[in-house]
Write a protein that holds these residues in place. Structure first.
Motif, PDB file in Angstrom:
ATOM      1  N   PHE A 189       0.821  -1.215   0.000  1.00  0.00           N
ATOM      2  CA  PHE A 189       0.000   0.000   0.000  1.00  0.00           C
ATOM      3  C   PHE A 189       0.857   1.267   0.000  1.00  0.00           C
ATOM      4  CE2 PHE A 189      -3.210   2.950   1.843  1.00  0.00           C
ATOM      5  CZ  PHE A 189      -4.211   2.722   0.914  1.00  0.00           C
ATOM      6  N   LYS A 190       2.101   1.152   0.428  1.00  0.00           N
ATOM      7  CA  LYS A 190       2.991   2.315   0.419  1.00  0.00           C
ATOM      8  C   LYS A 190       3.561   2.599  -0.974  1.00  0.00           C
ATOM      9  CE  LYS A 190       4.557   2.315   5.235  1.00  0.00           C
ATOM     10  NZ  LYS A 190       5.727   2.154   6.148  1.00  0.00           N
ATOM     11  N   ARG A 191       3.381   1.667  -1.890  1.00  0.00           N
ATOM     12  CA  ARG A 191       3.910   1.837  -3.236  1.00  0.00           C
ATOM     13  C   ARG A 191       2.865   2.540  -4.106  1.00  0.00           C
ATOM     14  NH1 ARG A 191       8.155  -2.117  -4.888  1.00  0.00           N
ATOM     15  NH2 ARG A 191       7.407  -1.594  -6.977  1.00  0.00           N
ATOM     16  N   ASP A 192       3.239   3.654  -4.697  1.00  0.00           N
ATOM     17  CA  ASP A 192       2.315   4.395  -5.558  1.00  0.00           C
ATOM     18  C   ASP A 192       1.967   3.621  -6.826  1.00  0.00           C
ATOM     19  OD1 ASP A 192       2.177   6.491  -3.795  1.00  0.00           O
ATOM     20  OD2 ASP A 192       3.762   7.656  -4.771  1.00  0.00           O
ATOM     21  N   ASP A 193       2.912   2.787  -7.300  1.00  0.00           N
ATOM     22  CA  ASP A 193       2.600   2.029  -8.507  1.00  0.00           C
ATOM     23  C   ASP A 193       1.559   0.950  -8.248  1.00  0.00           C
ATOM     24  OD1 ASP A 193       4.239   0.572  -6.897  1.00  0.00           O
ATOM     25  OD2 ASP A 193       5.657  -0.035  -8.446  1.00  0.00           O
ATOM     26  N   ILE A 194       1.424   0.499  -7.008  1.00  0.00           N
ATOM     27  CA  ILE A 194       0.376  -0.465  -6.654  1.00  0.00           C
ATOM     28  C   ILE A 194      -0.962   0.248  -6.480  1.00  0.00           C
ATOM     29  CG2 ILE A 194      -0.421  -2.093  -4.897  1.00  0.00           C
ATOM     30  CD1 ILE A 194       1.807  -3.229  -6.523  1.00  0.00           C
ATOM     31  N   VAL A 195      -0.933   1.395  -5.822  1.00  0.00           N
ATOM     32  CA  VAL A 195      -2.173   2.117  -5.528  1.00  0.00           C
ATOM     33  C   VAL A 195      -2.715   2.831  -6.770  1.00  0.00           C
ATOM     34  CG1 VAL A 195      -3.234   3.912  -4.101  1.00  0.00           C
ATOM     35  CG2 VAL A 195      -1.500   2.403  -3.116  1.00  0.00           C
ATOM     36  N   PHE A 196      -1.839   3.480  -7.513  1.00  0.00           N
ATOM     37  CA  PHE A 196      -2.289   4.302  -8.639  1.00  0.00           C
ATOM     38  C   PHE A 196      -1.964   3.682 -10.007  1.00  0.00           C
ATOM     39  CE2 PHE A 196      -1.115   7.246  -5.136  1.00  0.00           C
ATOM     40  CZ  PHE A 196      -2.400   7.641  -4.795  1.00  0.00           C
ATOM     41  N   GLY A 197      -1.001   2.750 -10.068  1.00  0.00           N
ATOM     42  CA  GLY A 197      -0.602   2.150 -11.330  1.00  0.00           C
ATOM     43  C   GLY A 197       0.524   2.937 -11.991  1.00  0.00           C
ATOM     44  N   PRO A 198       1.124   2.376 -13.035  1.00  0.00           N
ATOM     45  CA  PRO A 198       0.914   1.006 -13.528  1.00  0.00           C
ATOM     46  C   PRO A 198       1.533  -0.028 -12.605  1.00  0.00           C
ATOM     47  CG  PRO A 198       2.676   2.027 -14.757  1.00  0.00           C
ATOM     48  CD  PRO A 198       2.130   3.100 -13.843  1.00  0.00           C
ATOM     49  N   ARG A 199       0.817  -1.100 -12.360  1.00  0.00           N
ATOM     50  CA  ARG A 199       1.237  -2.096 -11.384  1.00  0.00           C
ATOM     51  C   ARG A 199       2.313  -3.011 -11.950  1.00  0.00           C
ATOM     52  NH1 ARG A 199      -3.166  -6.423  -9.673  1.00  0.00           N
ATOM     53  NH2 ARG A 199      -2.593  -7.171 -11.769  1.00  0.00           N
ATOM     54  N   PRO A 200       3.388  -3.232 -11.211  1.00  0.00           N
ATOM     55  CA  PRO A 200       4.426  -4.176 -11.670  1.00  0.00           C
ATOM     56  C   PRO A 200       3.947  -5.615 -11.536  1.00  0.00           C
ATOM     57  CG  PRO A 200       4.980  -3.333  -9.502  1.00  0.00           C
ATOM     58  CD  PRO A 200       3.768  -2.569  -9.944  1.00  0.00           C
ATOM     59  N   GLY A 201       4.653  -6.537 -12.180  1.00  0.00           N
ATOM     60  CA  GLY A 201       4.280  -7.940 -12.108  1.00  0.00           C
ATOM     61  C   GLY A 201       4.664  -8.578 -10.785  1.00  0.00           C
ATOM     62  N   LEU A 202       4.128  -9.781 -10.555  1.00  0.00           N
ATOM     63  CA  LEU A 202       4.388 -10.477  -9.299  1.00  0.00           C
ATOM     64  C   LEU A 202       5.868 -10.808  -9.123  1.00  0.00           C
ATOM     65  CD1 LEU A 202       1.375 -12.969  -8.989  1.00  0.00           C
ATOM     66  CD2 LEU A 202       1.980 -11.135  -7.407  1.00  0.00           C
ATOM     67  N   LEU A 203       6.511 -11.236 -10.197  1.00  0.00           N
ATOM     68  CA  LEU A 203       7.928 -11.577 -10.092  1.00  0.00           C
ATOM     69  C   LEU A 203       8.768 -10.353  -9.754  1.00  0.00           C
ATOM     70  CD1 LEU A 203       8.369 -14.089 -13.062  1.00  0.00           C
ATOM     71  CD2 LEU A 203       8.181 -14.594 -10.620  1.00  0.00           C
TER      72      LEU A 203
END
Length: 400
Positions: free
Chosen positions: A368-382
């Protein structure tokens, strides 16, 4: 402004949501119907009449029998049992090989005279690893009763009326302890107690994923509260809601006639189990982009969690593993049984809950502290796993 403020805010919004209130009471109604169903089911099993087996259970279990005098074989129900007449050595060999569930041995005419007024020796061997063992035992007991009545009547007809007739006794030898009632009663009661924990995944999903879909995450993050407090506050609100329904649910079960030993300890165990469940749900919600993705992830996660709870409990009940278990459902069943609890019985499951909870909330906060997770673009699982394990730092260090 801390996590408790977020918790109060979430609880207020939840309790003022008419849709949630409706779902909340519908869940209670469904759970109450399940309680009534299992209560009637248990009453039927424990009654003398029992539960009638339907034609769909035709030859449900297999039984080998050695009965040279035809004392018992004609009294067995061929619609339920697959009956095979074999010699003693063959029958026992088939039982050891797992080809049949049970073996019944009766004496031959050379070893026992039916005309003598004395108990007829009958030996019953059951494979207690086979869940169909209870059907074998019930059917053999019923056949014994019918055979006993026939033999008694024949003796009465042969003896003078003034002579005293002793009631024949057919003895049964079994290996192990019959556990179908324990299995149904204890496991089903535990499952009913833990069931509410899996009915509120939508709350944490709506609380976290909903912020993304409603585009209100920016406003929430801009408030004077840390992101860790946001996650902890939202999770606490869901746990409090779960604790409320578990309390209501236990009251309904007790009123319905369920005997719950030490309800305070049982309540603590069930509510504590909610901590890692909410934590794992929060990980999925924090990573997911929408409700559909979160729903798929929660489905797989809950299957794994239910397996983690139920499989050790079933192993304990079937006496295949009387050991200290990490499953809190096993601990709950031990409390039901009134067994003395060792320190390991309490320390191991609660420690596992604590460890899983800390790891799950740490991962959720990290996401939740990562802006790319909250707002995108989301990185891959790996990529996330690569960064979470700090492998990227190790690689960059050696590149310098």
């Amino acid at each position: 402004m801390g996590s408790w403020t977020i918790t109060k805010w979430e609880l207020k919004n939840t309790l003022h949501n008419r849709k949630f209130i409706l779902i909340f009471f519908l869940q209670l109604v469904v759970l109450l119907m399940m309680v009534l169903f299992f209560s009637s089911f248990m009453e039927g099993i424990e009654s003398e009449e029992g539960i009638s087996l339907t034609p769909s259970l035709n030859q449900f279990a297999s039984l080998d029998i050695y009965d040279p005098q035809n004392v018992l074989i004609n009294q067995l129900n061929p619609e339920i049992l697959e009956i095979n007449s074999n010699e003693i050595d063959v029958a026992l060999s088939r039982l050891e090989g797992g080809d049949v569930t049970g073996v019944v041995l009766l004496p031959s005419a050379d070893d026992f005279n039916l005309e003598e007024i004395k108990p007829v020796p009958v030996k019953l061997y059951i494979d207690y690893k086979d869940p169909k063992r209870s059907v074998i035992k019930d059917e053999v007991v019923a056949a014994q009763n019918r055979a006993s009545d026939l033999i008694s009547q024949r003796w009465i007809d042969e003896l003078a009326p003034q002579q005293e007739v002793s009631q024949p006794q057919i003895q049964e030898e079994t290996q192990g302890e019959a556990l179908p009632l324990q299995l149904i009663n204890k496991v089903m009661t535990a499952i009913l107690l833990f069931l509410p924990l899996f009915l509120f995944g939508n709350l944490i999903v709506d609380s976290i994923v909903g912020e993304k879909e409603r585009k209100t995450g920016e406003i929430l993050i801009a408030m004077p509260v840390s992101r860790s407090n946001i996650i902890l506050g939202k999770s606490t609100a869901v746990i409090i809601t779960m604790a409320l329904q578990v309390a209501l649910w236990m009251v309904l079960m007790i009123l319905a006639g369920y005997s719950i030993e030490n309800p305070g300890l049982v309540y603590l165990i069930v509510v504590t189990t909610a901590l890692p469940i909410v934590g794992l749900t929060s990980i999925i919600a924090a990573f997911s982009k929408n409700y559909k993705e979160a729903g798929i992830g929660i489905t797989f996660a809950y299957v794994a969690i239910i397996g983690f709870l139920i499989v050790p409990a079933l192993a304990y009940i079937s006496q295949q593993g009387r050991y200290v278990s990490t499953s809190t459902m096993t601990l709950t069943i031990k409390v039901f049984s009134g067994e003395p609890l060792s320190p390991g019985d309490i320390i191991v499951p609660f420690t596992s809950l604590l460890v899983i909870s800390l790891i799950s909330y740490y991962i959720t906060i990290w996401l939740f502290k990562r802006d790319d997770i909250v707002f995108g673009p989301r990185p891959g699982l790996l990529r996330l796993l690569y960064e979470f394990t700090a492998l990227n730092k190790v690689v960059n260090y050696f590149k310098k």
